[in-house]
Design a protein around this motif. Sequence first.
Motif, short mmCIF file in Angstrom:
data_model
loop_
_atom_site.label_atom_id
_atom_site.label_comp_id
_atom_site.label_asym_id
_atom_site.label_seq_id
_atom_site.Cartn_x
_atom_site.Cartn_y
_atom_site.Cartn_z
N GLY A 99 8.08 -8.97 11.56
CA GLY A 99 9.10 -8.06 12.06
C GLY A 99 9.57 -7.04 11.03
N ILE A 100 8.84 -6.87 9.93
CA ILE A 100 9.22 -5.86 8.94
C ILE A 100 8.07 -4.88 8.80
N SER A 101 8.42 -3.67 8.40
CA SER A 101 7.39 -2.65 8.22
C SER A 101 6.76 -2.81 6.84
N TRP A 102 5.66 -2.07 6.63
CA TRP A 102 4.95 -2.16 5.35
C TRP A 102 5.79 -1.60 4.20
N THR A 103 6.59 -0.60 4.48
CA THR A 103 7.43 -0.05 3.40
C THR A 103 8.49 -1.07 2.98
N GLU A 104 9.08 -1.77 3.93
CA GLU A 104 10.05 -2.81 3.59
C GLU A 104 9.36 -3.94 2.81
N PHE A 105 8.14 -4.28 3.21
CA PHE A 105 7.39 -5.32 2.51
C PHE A 105 7.11 -4.89 1.07
N LEU A 106 6.75 -3.63 0.86
CA LEU A 106 6.49 -3.13 -0.49
C LEU A 106 7.75 -3.16 -1.35
N VAL A 107 8.89 -2.82 -0.77
CA VAL A 107 10.15 -2.87 -1.51
C VAL A 107 10.45 -4.30 -1.93
N ILE A 108 10.28 -5.25 -1.00
CA ILE A 108 10.50 -6.67 -1.33
C ILE A 108 9.55 -7.12 -2.43
N LEU A 109 8.29 -6.69 -2.34
CA LEU A 109 7.30 -7.06 -3.35
C LEU A 109 7.66 -6.49 -4.72
N LEU A 110 8.10 -5.24 -4.76
CA LEU A 110 8.51 -4.62 -6.04
C LEU A 110 9.72 -5.33 -6.63
N ILE A 111 10.67 -5.69 -5.81
CA ILE A 111 11.85 -6.42 -6.31
C ILE A 111 11.43 -7.79 -6.84
N ALA A 112 10.51 -8.45 -6.13
CA ALA A 112 10.03 -9.75 -6.59
C ALA A 112 9.30 -9.63 -7.92
N ILE A 113 8.53 -8.58 -8.10
CA ILE A 113 7.82 -8.37 -9.36
C ILE A 113 8.82 -8.14 -10.50
N CYS A 114 9.89 -7.43 -10.20
CA CYS A 114 10.90 -7.19 -11.23
C CYS A 114 11.69 -8.44 -11.57
N VAL A 115 11.92 -9.31 -10.60
CA VAL A 115 12.74 -10.49 -10.81
C VAL A 115 11.96 -11.62 -11.48
N VAL A 116 10.70 -11.80 -11.09
CA VAL A 116 9.89 -12.88 -11.64
C VAL A 116 9.33 -12.44 -12.99
N PRO A 117 9.52 -13.27 -14.02
CA PRO A 117 8.98 -12.91 -15.34
C PRO A 117 7.44 -12.85 -15.32
N ALA A 118 6.88 -12.06 -16.19
CA ALA A 118 5.44 -11.81 -16.21
C ALA A 118 4.64 -13.08 -16.49
N LYS A 119 5.19 -14.02 -17.23
CA LYS A 119 4.42 -15.22 -17.55
C LYS A 119 4.23 -16.12 -16.33
N TYR A 120 5.03 -15.93 -15.26
CA TYR A 120 4.90 -16.73 -14.04
C TYR A 120 4.06 -16.07 -12.95
N TRP A 121 3.62 -14.84 -13.18
CA TRP A 121 2.85 -14.13 -12.16
C TRP A 121 1.57 -14.87 -11.76
N PRO A 122 0.80 -15.43 -12.71
CA PRO A 122 -0.41 -16.16 -12.28
C PRO A 122 -0.07 -17.37 -11.39
N ASP A 123 1.02 -18.08 -11.72
CA ASP A 123 1.42 -19.22 -10.90
C ASP A 123 1.85 -18.78 -9.51
N VAL A 124 2.57 -17.68 -9.45
CA VAL A 124 3.00 -17.16 -8.15
C VAL A 124 1.80 -16.71 -7.34
#
Length: 89
Positions: free
Chosen positions: A3-28
Amino acid sequence: MFGISWTEFLVILLIAICVVPAKYWPDVAKFFARVFKYVRNIVWKITDFSESLQQRIDLEKPIDDLLENATNDIFATPIKKQIKRKHKK
């Protein structure tokens, strides 16, 4: 998707990338890969089951038609009982 558009999904993804530290990206990424694989397997199982169910229905359809025609032929023709009575006058 959900129920969300692709632009909203991209915004959520960008916020998640900013919030999650880089060392946890492979685990995520591994976690989301497992979730994606699990959901994909469920969808495949549902699809396979629905296809096998459709095949069973298609195989049973001629039998159902045969039974329906047979019962219609038997019960559609009225049974006429002719009772001959002798009238006394």
